[in-house]
Design a protein around this motif. Structure first.
Motif, short mmCIF file in Angstrom:
data_model
loop_
_atom_site.label_atom_id
_atom_site.label_comp_id
_atom_site.label_asym_id
_atom_site.label_seq_id
_atom_site.Cartn_x
_atom_site.Cartn_y
_atom_site.Cartn_z
N SER A 20 0.81 -1.22 0.00
CA SER A 20 0.00 0.00 0.00
C SER A 20 0.85 1.28 0.00
CB SER A 20 -0.97 0.01 1.19
OG SER A 20 -0.25 0.14 2.39
N THR A 21 2.14 1.15 0.35
CA THR A 21 2.97 2.37 0.45
C THR A 21 4.06 2.45 -0.62
OG1 THR A 21 4.47 1.26 2.00
CG2 THR A 21 2.66 2.53 2.97
N ASN A 24 5.23 5.51 -2.55
CA ASN A 24 5.73 6.70 -1.83
C ASN A 24 7.04 6.49 -1.08
OD1 ASN A 24 3.37 8.22 -2.53
ND2 ASN A 24 2.25 7.03 -0.99
N ILE A 207 3.94 5.34 10.26
CA ILE A 207 3.32 4.64 9.13
C ILE A 207 2.66 3.34 9.62
CG2 ILE A 207 3.73 3.49 6.92
CD1 ILE A 207 6.21 5.35 6.58
N PRO A 213 -1.72 3.79 6.06
CA PRO A 213 -0.29 3.96 5.76
C PRO A 213 -0.04 4.66 4.42
CG PRO A 213 -0.72 1.75 6.58
CD PRO A 213 -2.05 2.38 6.33
N LYS A 214 -0.88 4.38 3.44
CA LYS A 214 -0.70 4.97 2.11
C LYS A 214 -0.80 6.49 2.21
CE LYS A 214 -2.68 4.83 -2.56
NZ LYS A 214 -1.66 4.16 -3.37
N THR A 217 2.22 8.03 4.12
CA THR A 217 3.45 8.11 3.32
C THR A 217 3.33 9.14 2.19
OG1 THR A 217 2.69 6.20 2.03
CG2 THR A 217 4.29 5.77 3.76
N SER A 218 2.13 9.27 1.63
CA SER A 218 2.00 10.26 0.54
C SER A 218 2.13 11.68 1.11
CB SER A 218 0.69 10.08 -0.23
OG SER A 218 -0.39 10.43 0.58
#
Lengths: 228, 228
Positions: A20-21, A24, A207, A213-214, A217-218
């Motif tokens: 999901s991350t 980024n 995170i 988490p996405k 991180t973005s």
């Protein structure tokens, strides 16, 4: 990857967070949280997911052992698929880090040096005043010199100490990448770290413990480019 | 337990060595050689064999991390069945070793401090001259004081430096047990170490790489009692 869930859930949860991350981030740092409970096969699987997303895998063992043990440790790490390892230059060169550095270079693997960690007590070690060649000197500055002399691929300086990041960045003329942990939960700031000279931000619990988490991180990624 | 055989053979070989030497040893030190390749289940099995022979299991991670990571590491280690862990007092107290020490005491687990390692390069770290409260001092002596002040259960001093073992033994009034690695392959001597004040000998490769580990350990044991 500072996961604290039960051992049986660690692999699944780790893979989910990485997937999901991955847009980024550029690397995944794996430490005792995963290295102790997971098997060789599970770590290999995790690293294959990391690599499939074009990310690098860094083993955060903070190695500070004799050379024979360091060599066995990196043999296992490189066999697992790791791309780099974090070591403590405190352990010294001869029969300490020397063979690990030579071997890692020959395998095109990275070695990152701890220069000043992010926690309060780091002053009891990295912040010591030492006496060398008749002069008083901060130990972390000696570690910066070791990083240059022993050809480290990167140095680690806590985001909780942005003035030190700046000082060290000046000393290395930005020729050695600075990785900075302690962002978020520990109090380090994204923008201040980047402005001070950090090249890579190491973010763990902000995170891992987030519900999204996405998104986290973005946001961190966006904030890190704010002033460029 | 410095085994370097292929991962698939490590557990079997480790158990075999422990069974053949258990009458002559009192504990088994397990490090990255085993902790990296073996799974949680395999380490648990190994420690159950160690305990069934009335021996203790020491995790040699030379931990030097922030408290959050140290706590997760010992959680895994105590869950695996380990009785003690080796840490580096260089990492400092606040947000470093403090929570690990408190937690370990509450669980009746041991914490052993590195005070001076056995390899040449140890002088680059443990042998540094530091400045503290206006006075010049050897860093390893600061570590001895930390061991006393932070209530370490044991300290580690390389057998390759018997004069330091003697100095440190005098400073602690023999109140903290001294564990000495580097016997045999690294050049440390059994008799000299014991005479200098070592309470426990840590012997790795001389046993592991021997064709007859039982005989080697029985000889070391006999030599360690020679002058008593």
């Amino acid at each position: 990857m500072d996961l604290t869930c039960p051992p049986t859930q660690i692999l699944k949860k780790s893979i989910s967070i990485i997937k999901s991350t991955s847009d980024n981030i550029c690397a995944v740092k794996i430490n005792h949280h995963l290295l102790l409970p997971l098997s060789l096969r599970e770590i290999k699987k995790l690293i294959s997911v990391i690599h499939s997303r074009n990310l690098l895998a860094i083993a955060d063992l903070k190695l500070n052992d004799i050379s024979a043990t360091n060599l066995v440790a990196i043999k296992h790490l490189w066999n697992m698929g790791f791309d780099a390892v974090i070591v403590n230059p405190f352990v010294g060169y001869s029969e300490g880090l020397e063979p690990l550095l030579t071997k890692s270079k020959s395998k095109n693997k990275g070695v990152l040096f701890l220069v000043y960690m992010s926690h309060k007590g780091a002053k009891d070690g990295y912040g010591l005043d030492i006496f060398k060649q008749g002069k008083k000197k901060k130990l972390y500055l000696e570690f910066v010199e070791r990083a240059k002399r022993w050809r480290a691929d990167g140095i680690i300086v806590g985001a909780t100490r942005p003035t030190l990041i700046k000082e060290i960045s000046n000393l290395t003329n930005s020729l050695i990448d600075i990785y900075t942990p302690g962002i978020g939960t520990q109090g380090g700031d994204v923008s201040k770290s980047i402005k001070s000279g950090a090249d890579y931000l190491i973010v763990g619990r902000s995170i891992i413990n987030s519900k999204n988490p996405k998104l986290v991180t973005s946001r961190i990624r966006a904030n890190s480019w704010l002033d460029c």
